[in-house]
Write a protein that holds these residues in place. Sequence first.
Motif, PDB file in Angstrom:
ATOM      1  N   ASN A 137       0.877  -1.062  -0.201  1.00 25.19           N
ATOM      2  CA  ASN A 137       0.043  -0.095   0.026  1.00 25.19           C
ATOM      3  C   ASN A 137       0.906   1.419   0.201  1.00 25.19           C
ATOM      4  O   ASN A 137      -0.265   2.799  -0.482  1.00 25.19           O
ATOM      5  CB  ASN A 137      -0.958  -0.023   1.309  1.00 25.19           C
ATOM      6  N   ARG A 192       2.092   1.366  -3.466  1.00 22.85           N
ATOM      7  CA  ARG A 192       1.418   1.395  -4.887  1.00 22.85           C
ATOM      8  C   ARG A 192       0.798   2.865  -4.672  1.00 22.85           C
ATOM      9  O   ARG A 192       0.722   3.509  -5.796  1.00 22.85           O
ATOM     10  CB  ARG A 192       0.026   1.335  -4.202  1.00 22.85           C
ATOM     11  N   PHE A 193       0.839   3.532  -3.168  1.00 17.62           N
ATOM     12  CA  PHE A 193       0.370   5.144  -3.019  1.00 17.62           C
ATOM     13  C   PHE A 193       1.652   5.789  -4.000  1.00 17.62           C
ATOM     14  O   PHE A 193       1.445   7.226  -4.669  1.00 17.62           O
ATOM     15  CB  PHE A 193      -0.195   5.039  -1.391  1.00 17.62           C
ATOM     16  N   ASN A 201       3.460   5.402  -6.222  1.00 13.72           N
ATOM     17  CA  ASN A 201       3.415   5.119  -7.312  1.00 13.72           C
ATOM     18  C   ASN A 201       2.331   5.794  -8.371  1.00 13.72           C
ATOM     19  O   ASN A 201       2.685   6.615  -9.059  1.00 13.72           O
ATOM     20  CB  ASN A 201       3.315   3.859  -8.249  1.00 13.72           C
ATOM     21  N   GLU A 202       1.135   5.975  -7.620  1.00 17.94           N
ATOM     22  CA  GLU A 202       0.537   6.751  -7.930  1.00 17.94           C
ATOM     23  C   GLU A 202       0.480   8.420  -8.265  1.00 17.94           C
ATOM     24  O   GLU A 202      -0.720   8.840  -9.195  1.00 17.94           O
ATOM     25  CB  GLU A 202      -1.265   6.577  -7.226  1.00 17.94           C
ATOM     26  N   LYS A 203       1.256   8.915  -7.466  1.00 19.34           N
ATOM     27  CA  LYS A 203       0.982   9.663  -8.090  1.00 19.34           C
ATOM     28  C   LYS A 203       2.941  10.915  -8.911  1.00 19.34           C
ATOM     29  O   LYS A 203       3.287   9.926  -9.684  1.00 19.34           O
ATOM     30  CB  LYS A 203       1.804  11.012  -6.657  1.00 19.34           C
ATOM     31  N   MET A 225      -0.325   7.232 -12.621  1.00 17.38           N
ATOM     32  CA  MET A 225      -0.206   6.027 -13.287  1.00 17.38           C
ATOM     33  C   MET A 225      -1.743   5.703 -13.411  1.00 17.38           C
ATOM     34  O   MET A 225      -2.117   5.040 -12.249  1.00 17.38           O
ATOM     35  CB  MET A 225       0.460   5.482 -12.749  1.00 17.38           C
ATOM     36  N   GLU A 226      -2.525   5.810 -14.593  1.00 19.88           N
ATOM     37  CA  GLU A 226      -3.667   5.437 -14.274  1.00 19.88           C
ATOM     38  C   GLU A 226      -3.454   3.612 -14.571  1.00 19.88           C
ATOM     39  O   GLU A 226      -3.344   3.143 -15.632  1.00 19.88           O
ATOM     40  CB  GLU A 226      -4.985   6.015 -15.443  1.00 19.88           C
ATOM     41  N   GLU A 227      -4.199   3.140 -13.231  1.00 24.89           N
ATOM     42  CA  GLU A 227      -4.765   1.657 -12.670  1.00 24.89           C
ATOM     43  C   GLU A 227      -5.778   1.243 -12.146  1.00 24.89           C
ATOM     44  O   GLU A 227      -6.239   2.359 -11.631  1.00 24.89           O
ATOM     45  CB  GLU A 227      -3.508   1.257 -12.334  1.00 24.89           C
ATOM     46  N   GLU A 231      -8.514  -0.227  -9.710  1.00 26.83           N
ATOM     47  CA  GLU A 231      -7.768  -0.112  -8.354  1.00 26.83           C
ATOM     48  C   GLU A 231      -8.002  -1.880  -7.608  1.00 26.83           C
ATOM     49  O   GLU A 231      -9.019  -2.499  -8.333  1.00 26.83           O
ATOM     50  CB  GLU A 231      -8.480   0.592  -7.155  1.00 26.83           C
TER      51      GLU A 231
END
Lengths: 212, 212
Positions: free
Chosen positions: A204, A207-208, A210-212, B1-3, B5
């Motif tokens: 978690n 992932r968080f 990499n999301e930004k 990065m659009e993934e 959930e």
Amino acid sequence: MEEKEISQAVIGRLPRYFRYLGELRDEGTERVSSQELSDIMQVTASQIRQDLNNFGGFGQQGYGYNVEFLYEEIGKILGLDRKYDLIIIGAGNLGQALANYMNFERRGFLFRGIFDNNPVLYGKKIRGIEVQSMECMEQYVLDNHIDIAVLTIPKSEAAEVAEKLIRCGIKGIWNFAHLDLKVPEGVQVENVHLSDSLMKLSYNISRFQNEK
Amino acid sequence: MEEKEISQAVIGRLPRYFRYLGELRDEGTERVSSQELSDIMQVTASQIRQDLNNFGGFGQQGYGYNVEFLYEEIGKILGLDRKYDLIIIGAGNLGQALANYMNFERRGFLFRGIFDNNPVLYGKKIRGIEVQSMECMEQYVLDNHIDIAVLTIPKSEAAEVAEKLIRCGIKGIWNFAHLDLKVPEGVQVENVHLSDSLMKLSYNISRFQNEK
DNA sequence: TAGATTGTTAATCGATTAACAATC
DNA sequence: TAGATTGTTAATCGATTAACAATC
């Protein structure tokens, strides 16, 4: 007693209800509606009512639930209205920590013995109870009608030790060893896989990021 | 990065895949099919393929999965391809046990500090690191870019300490305190509620005994 | 090429949420 | 009685399993 099986999803939520109701009770709250509980606990009121109605109707229309009563009932459902005799296998750091953590005693889980195969530890007292050799374990379980064994030993030994415990009639195993125990029907296993838990956390976190 | 959930149900199974694949790898197994893995792990082959395909196609038709490769990939997904700086808040039995349990270090979770507000413990060395006063915690987190805090303190202090940690930019909290932490988005919490786990065990034990 | 096994779509199952009649 | 809130049925949503075409 013929009852329909309750899903583990529901069981998994009961301790949390129990905790919140205990807090409400300690605050002196007398009654609570599913909607109020929903606000506090961040689950839907509908789910609360559904969950509770698996076990019977504990509420009253127009009133809600009596906190004290519901707390007691959930305690009974969870099997906390009786005592369990418990031993710990493995007197390493984690085993000793659990032995010393005495909130469990309050809930009816009675610490009755602790075993290890490291001779250095034999005789060391933990909460007034001496560490015994693992050789003594089986006889001790038989003689003292032990209900629960807590496994805090390395995975390499865990399967074999579990088998011995099962042969001696243990009813439940609280398994901290990092493997999946194979047990016959009627023996309950609850796993605490700490490293799995830590990996979920790291998933978690990364992932968080990499999301930004 | 659009993934899209990934559900927590899937995430929760990844560490277990990771563990079995690690064992296969250690045995020298080169390839494995979803059906073989299914037999070993007692989950459906279909679920294994579905789960893995959330993250991409790791297998090859007619061949299966390369054990070493899949192991590495799941490790990356879990965020185990990097290091985390970790501190422990609460140097009681459990805190010390976790500090000493060093399999975590192997996975990239680096033990960087331990804090307590009991002066008796100050200066005591645990795995070569001195227990510090909780007063020093915030500065330490800031100075050392700590990623993860392990909370092994009583629930009465946990909420306040968590808030401080969050203000200092902590990314994840591994929470052993028996309460639900409220954290802003972007801070990850993984709970280990030992007493909840023990209650589930007692539920299953007592349910089984009433059944007969 | 034939056989094996994945990746992926479709079908099923179970769990959660919404709605409302029953009732305190 | 009117208002509140449960217990419970029905609708929705999501997760698991089955099936099979794609492909190595």
